[in-house]
Design an enzyme around this catalytic site. Structure first.
Site, PDB file in Angstrom:
ATOM      1  CE  LYS A  87      -4.329   1.079   2.367  1.00  0.00           C
ATOM      2  NZ  LYS A  87      -5.043   0.858   3.632  1.00  0.00           N
TER       3      LYS A  87
HETATM    4  O1  G3P Z   1      -9.408   2.032   4.392  1.00  0.00           O
HETATM    5  C1  G3P Z   1      -9.161   3.317   4.830  1.00  0.00           C
HETATM    6  C2  G3P Z   1      -9.666   3.465   6.190  1.00  0.00           C
HETATM    7  O2  G3P Z   1      -8.913   2.713   7.099  1.00  0.00           O
HETATM    8  C3  G3P Z   1      -9.862   4.843   6.651  1.00  0.00           C
HETATM    9  O3  G3P Z   1     -11.056   4.786   7.316  1.00  0.00           O
HETATM   10  O4  G3P Z   1     -12.764   5.522   8.881  1.00  0.00           O
HETATM   11  O5  G3P Z   1     -10.355   6.156   9.244  1.00  0.00           O
HETATM   12  O6  G3P Z   1     -11.644   7.196   7.410  1.00  0.00           O
HETATM   13  P1  G3P Z   1     -11.475   5.991   8.254  1.00  0.00           P
END
Ligand code: G3P
Length: 217
Positions: A87
């Site tokens: 990633k």
């Molecule tokens: O896959 C990306 C994710 O981990 C981010 O999620 O909820 O932190 O915006 P969030």
């Protein structure tokens, strides 16, 4: 649409795997820290543990932000297990790293994507997956789902094979909407996947079926 779970929590990964609908896992440095996984060796071991639970792709994120560092870390991650996808953040050296890994046959997921232009660039550089963060766009009063639609249109215009991996999914309806828009993959928390199960008419209907069965037996 493939279902990935967005967590580094092994119990939740096992639970999703046992449900039989899991196609992969995504992690990031914040999710690792949330599980208390710190130190390079522990982090690398944790990735292998995740790969041993699931059958599909496991995204493992580089920490370096310079090309040389991303290449070193990415190669180390890719060597860990055949299911690892490296990633890489959508930054200048990240684009160069995507091209480097693509040329070497190492699979990549371009993360922190917030615009159609970034998604186009990631695809041009050879990313296997592109991760638009829809929840974080919603957080700033922007329509995250419309980004999925825009990327879908662009990729379809040119038969681009990079897979759209809708990320920062926060709830069940994000999953349903991403499926309607033709996202190739979604990654979300276990709760968002389990939410797909629920409908009150299912529970009411089942209770009635069981009650009627009991009457006759
Ligand atoms: O896959 C990306 C994710 O981990 C981010 O999620 O909820 O932190 O915006 P969030």
């Amino acid at each position: 649409m493939k279902f990935f779970i967005d967590t580094a929590n092994l119990d939740q990964i096992r639970e999703a795997q046992e449900l039989g609908v899991l196609d992969g896992v995504t992690t990031n440095p914040s999710l690792m820290a949330k599980e208390g996984i710190t130190g390079r060796n522990n982090i690398l071991k944790h990735y292998v543990d995740i790969c041993n639970i699931v059958d599909g792709d496991v995204s493992a994120e580089v920490i370096a932000t310079d090309l040389k560092g991303m290449i070193k870390e990415g190669e180390e991650l890719a060597d860990l297990h055949e299911q690892i996808v490296v990633k890489i953040p959508m930054i200048r050296d990240g684009v160069k790293a995507l091209k480097y890994f693509s040329d070497k046959g190492i699979r990549t997921n371009c993360t922190l994507v917030f615009s159609p232009g970034q998604a186009l660039l990631a695809a041009k550089a050879g990313a296997n997956y592109v991760s638009p963060f829809i929840g974080r766009l919603d957080d700033i009063s922007t329509d995250g789902l419309s980004l999925i639609a825009e990327i879908r249109l662009i990729y379809d215009n040119y038969q681009i094979e990079t897979q759209i991996l809708a990320a920062s999914i926060r709830h069940t309806m994000h999953i349903v909407e991403c499926a309607k828009l033709g996202s190739d993959v979604m990654t979300g928390p276990l709760s968002s996947i389990e939410g797909l199960l629920k409908h009150p008419l299912t529970d009411i209907g089942l209770a009635k079926f069981l009650a009627d069965y009991k009457k006759g037996n």
